[in-house]
Design an enzyme around this catalytic site. Structure first.
Site, PDB file in Angstrom:
ATOM      1  N   GLU A 104      15.444  90.424 -35.492  1.00  0.00           N
ATOM      2  CA  GLU A 104      14.099  90.541 -36.059  1.00  0.00           C
ATOM      3  C   GLU A 104      13.282  91.497 -35.197  1.00  0.00           C
ATOM      4  O   GLU A 104      12.671  91.064 -34.198  1.00  0.00           O
ATOM      5  CB  GLU A 104      13.417  89.175 -36.088  1.00  0.00           C
ATOM      6  CG  GLU A 104      14.127  88.150 -36.931  1.00  0.00           C
ATOM      7  CD  GLU A 104      13.154  87.145 -37.523  1.00  0.00           C
ATOM      8  OE1 GLU A 104      13.084  87.056 -38.750  1.00  0.00           O
ATOM      9  OE2 GLU A 104      12.443  86.477 -36.766  1.00  0.00           O
TER      10      GLU A 104
ATOM     11  N   GLY B   6       6.038  90.439 -40.722  1.00  0.00           N
ATOM     12  CA  GLY B   6       4.731  90.381 -41.393  1.00  0.00           C
ATOM     13  C   GLY B   6       3.741  89.568 -40.566  1.00  0.00           C
ATOM     14  O   GLY B   6       4.106  88.600 -39.906  1.00  0.00           O
TER      15      GLY B   6
ATOM     16  N   SER C 251       9.863  91.113 -42.804  1.00  0.00           N
ATOM     17  CA  SER C 251       9.206  91.477 -44.067  1.00  0.00           C
ATOM     18  C   SER C 251      10.183  91.680 -45.219  1.00  0.00           C
ATOM     19  O   SER C 251       9.939  92.525 -46.089  1.00  0.00           O
ATOM     20  CB  SER C 251       8.353  92.732 -43.887  1.00  0.00           C
ATOM     21  OG  SER C 251       7.395  92.537 -42.879  1.00  0.00           O
TER      22      SER C 251
ATOM     23  N   HIS D 145      12.181  82.417 -31.783  1.00  0.00           N
ATOM     24  CA  HIS D 145      11.409  83.294 -32.682  1.00  0.00           C
ATOM     25  C   HIS D 145      10.393  84.077 -31.850  1.00  0.00           C
ATOM     26  O   HIS D 145       9.845  83.555 -30.867  1.00  0.00           O
ATOM     27  CB  HIS D 145      10.698  82.441 -33.743  1.00  0.00           C
ATOM     28  CG  HIS D 145      10.119  83.290 -34.830  1.00  0.00           C
ATOM     29  ND1 HIS D 145       8.933  83.971 -34.677  1.00  0.00           N
ATOM     30  CD2 HIS D 145      10.587  83.597 -36.063  1.00  0.00           C
ATOM     31  CE1 HIS D 145       8.690  84.656 -35.788  1.00  0.00           C
ATOM     32  NE2 HIS D 145       9.679  84.451 -36.644  1.00  0.00           N
TER      33      HIS D 145
ATOM     34  N   GLU E 201       7.424  84.738 -32.303  1.00  0.00           N
ATOM     35  CA  GLU E 201       6.104  84.094 -32.185  1.00  0.00           C
ATOM     36  C   GLU E 201       6.130  83.013 -31.101  1.00  0.00           C
ATOM     37  O   GLU E 201       5.127  82.781 -30.429  1.00  0.00           O
ATOM     38  CB  GLU E 201       5.677  83.537 -33.556  1.00  0.00           C
ATOM     39  CG  GLU E 201       5.248  84.680 -34.481  1.00  0.00           C
ATOM     40  CD  GLU E 201       5.478  84.434 -35.957  1.00  0.00           C
ATOM     41  OE1 GLU E 201       5.705  83.285 -36.359  1.00  0.00           O
ATOM     42  OE2 GLU E 201       5.438  85.427 -36.721  1.00  0.00           O
TER      43      GLU E 201
ATOM     44  N   ASN F 105      11.585  80.732 -43.467  1.00  0.00           N
ATOM     45  CA  ASN F 105      10.780  80.255 -42.344  1.00  0.00           C
ATOM     46  C   ASN F 105       9.337  80.171 -42.840  1.00  0.00           C
ATOM     47  O   ASN F 105       8.649  81.180 -42.924  1.00  0.00           O
ATOM     48  CB  ASN F 105      10.902  81.240 -41.167  1.00  0.00           C
ATOM     49  CG  ASN F 105       9.992  80.872 -40.007  1.00  0.00           C
ATOM     50  OD1 ASN F 105       9.422  79.783 -39.987  1.00  0.00           O
ATOM     51  ND2 ASN F 105       9.845  81.780 -39.057  1.00  0.00           N
ATOM     52  N   TRP F 106       8.917  78.945 -43.172  1.00  0.00           N
ATOM     53  CA  TRP F 106       7.577  78.785 -43.750  1.00  0.00           C
ATOM     54  C   TRP F 106       6.468  78.828 -42.705  1.00  0.00           C
ATOM     55  O   TRP F 106       5.286  78.742 -43.036  1.00  0.00           O
ATOM     56  CB  TRP F 106       7.506  77.469 -44.541  1.00  0.00           C
ATOM     57  CG  TRP F 106       8.179  77.563 -45.880  1.00  0.00           C
ATOM     58  CD1 TRP F 106       8.769  78.671 -46.422  1.00  0.00           C
ATOM     59  CD2 TRP F 106       8.324  76.517 -46.851  1.00  0.00           C
ATOM     60  NE1 TRP F 106       9.272  78.384 -47.669  1.00  0.00           N
ATOM     61  CE2 TRP F 106       9.014  77.067 -47.953  1.00  0.00           C
ATOM     62  CE3 TRP F 106       7.961  75.179 -46.893  1.00  0.00           C
ATOM     63  CZ2 TRP F 106       9.333  76.320 -49.089  1.00  0.00           C
ATOM     64  CZ3 TRP F 106       8.277  74.426 -48.017  1.00  0.00           C
ATOM     65  CH2 TRP F 106       8.950  74.999 -49.116  1.00  0.00           C
ATOM     66  N   LYS F 107       6.852  78.887 -41.440  1.00  0.00           N
ATOM     67  CA  LYS F 107       5.868  78.943 -40.346  1.00  0.00           C
ATOM     68  C   LYS F 107       4.801  77.867 -40.574  1.00  0.00           C
ATOM     69  O   LYS F 107       5.135  76.724 -40.883  1.00  0.00           O
ATOM     70  CB  LYS F 107       5.261  80.348 -40.248  1.00  0.00           C
ATOM     71  CG  LYS F 107       6.330  81.442 -40.200  1.00  0.00           C
ATOM     72  CD  LYS F 107       5.777  82.771 -39.790  1.00  0.00           C
ATOM     73  CE  LYS F 107       6.857  83.833 -39.912  1.00  0.00           C
ATOM     74  NZ  LYS F 107       6.502  85.106 -39.334  1.00  0.00           N
TER      75      LYS F 107
HETATM   76  C1  PEP Z   1       9.897  85.855 -39.453  1.00  0.00           C
HETATM   77  O1  PEP Z   1       8.843  85.687 -38.843  1.00  0.00           O
HETATM   78  O2  PEP Z   1      10.931  85.263 -39.132  1.00  0.00           O
HETATM   79  C2  PEP Z   1       9.865  86.770 -40.585  1.00  0.00           C
HETATM   80  C3  PEP Z   1      10.971  87.363 -40.915  1.00  0.00           C
HETATM   81  O3  PEP Z   1       8.641  86.905 -41.175  1.00  0.00           O
HETATM   82  P1  PEP Z   1       8.295  87.932 -42.346  1.00  0.00           P
HETATM   83  O4  PEP Z   1       9.403  87.881 -43.374  1.00  0.00           O
HETATM   84  O5  PEP Z   1       6.996  87.448 -42.891  1.00  0.00           O
HETATM   85  O6  PEP Z   1       8.218  89.277 -41.719  1.00  0.00           O
END
Ligand code: PEP
Length: 275
Positions: free
Chosen positions: A183, A189, A234, A111, A113, A25-27
């Site tokens: 999640e 992160g 993360s 997600h 976010e 997931n490159w966001k």
């Molecule tokens: C995410 O936001 O889906 C995620 C897993 O991010 P990260 O690996 O940076 O915690």
């Protein structure tokens, strides 16, 4: 039921039964040039990925056509980070499943976010899931509790509610076509460099087992046994293998997936751990 219109995979390739899955997931982390560069690097190294893992990259929407071309005839699968719950209408800035269905195989929905920053409720997430399925793609439905909910010992209640909302919109036969990602919001992160806390060994696998149980209670054991459930929060090249405990089918990776070398290593670790 509409046929999957994803064009990378020849139609004779069957939908794998709990084949390990790793999703990048490159966001909104990478510029267009960085996205193309990392995608090229992933494609060059994709051959080293065992056929036993399915690797998916979800870039920003405008990059989908470029990455579609880059990954063409490679084992890397394309995914989208979201889709609107309606197929068309007065929704400025939103993206329909109709815009995605010739480009991607997977679509992330729910997600944290999106739930937090865009006010997406369980009902909206469930409708998005249904819309993605109806358009022939596979939804990756994110669920997980916040730090406050965890402190209040409400993790199971929150996860049960989030999974339950999805199950009410889902015909049981379709259960193997969706993916859940557990999640915990507190483990994701922030992109700010400060590492987020991590679940204790066994903790994520326990919640993932609980998600399968909720799905099983709603949809039957036979179908829930075919459901893939990922861990996300993360995950890095160093920690990926440790999260692959029994019942965990792979990882949804944010920050660490934006470096091609790390993403390939994570995919290999997941493939090895699943053997
Ligand atoms: C995410 O936001 O889906 C995620 C897993 O991010 P990260 O690996 O940076 O915690």
């Amino acid at each position: 039921m509409p046929r999957c219109s994803y064009e990378h995979m020849p139609s004779e390739v069957p939908m794998p039964e709990r084949r390990p899955l790793v999703v990048a997931n490159w966001k909104m982390y990478l510029t267009p040039a960085e996205s193309r560069r990392e995608a090229e690097l992933i494609r060059k190294r994709a051959a080293v990925l065992a056929r036993s893992v399915e690797a998916v990259v979800c870039p920003s929407f405008p990059l989908l056509p470029d990455l579609h071309a880059i990954f063409f005839k490679s084992p890397i699968v394309l995914g989208a980070q979201d889709a609107h719950m309606e197929e068309a209408g007065p929704y400025t800035g939103d993206v329909s499943v109709l815009h995605l269905q010739k480009l991607v195989r997977y679509v992330i929905v729910g997600h944290s976010e999106r739930r937090r920053l865009h006010g997406e409720t369980d009902e909206i997430v469930a409708r998005k899931m249904r819309r993605v399925l109806n358009a022939g793609m596979h939804p990756i439905v994110c669920v997980g509790e916040t730090a406050e909910e965890r402190a209040a010992e409400a993790t199971l209640e929150v996860v049960r509610r989030q999974v339950g909302a999805v199950m009410t919109e889902l015909p049981v036969l379709e259960l193997p076509r969706i993916v859940f990602a557990y999640e915990p919001v507190w483990a994701i992160g922030t992109g700010a460099g400060t590492p987020a806390p991590q679940p204790a060994p066994g903790e994520a696998a326990e919640i993932i087992g609980f998600i399968r149980k909720v799905a099983s209670d709603a949809g039957g054991r036979r179908y829930a046994g075919k459901l893939r459930i990922l861990y996300g929060g993360s995950v890095t090249a160093k920690t990926a293998a440790a999260f692959m405990e029994p019942g965990v089918d792979g990882a949804l990776v944010g920050g660490a997936s934006t470096k091609a070398t790390d993403f390939i290593t994570i995919a290999q670790e997941i493939a090895d751990a699943a053997r």
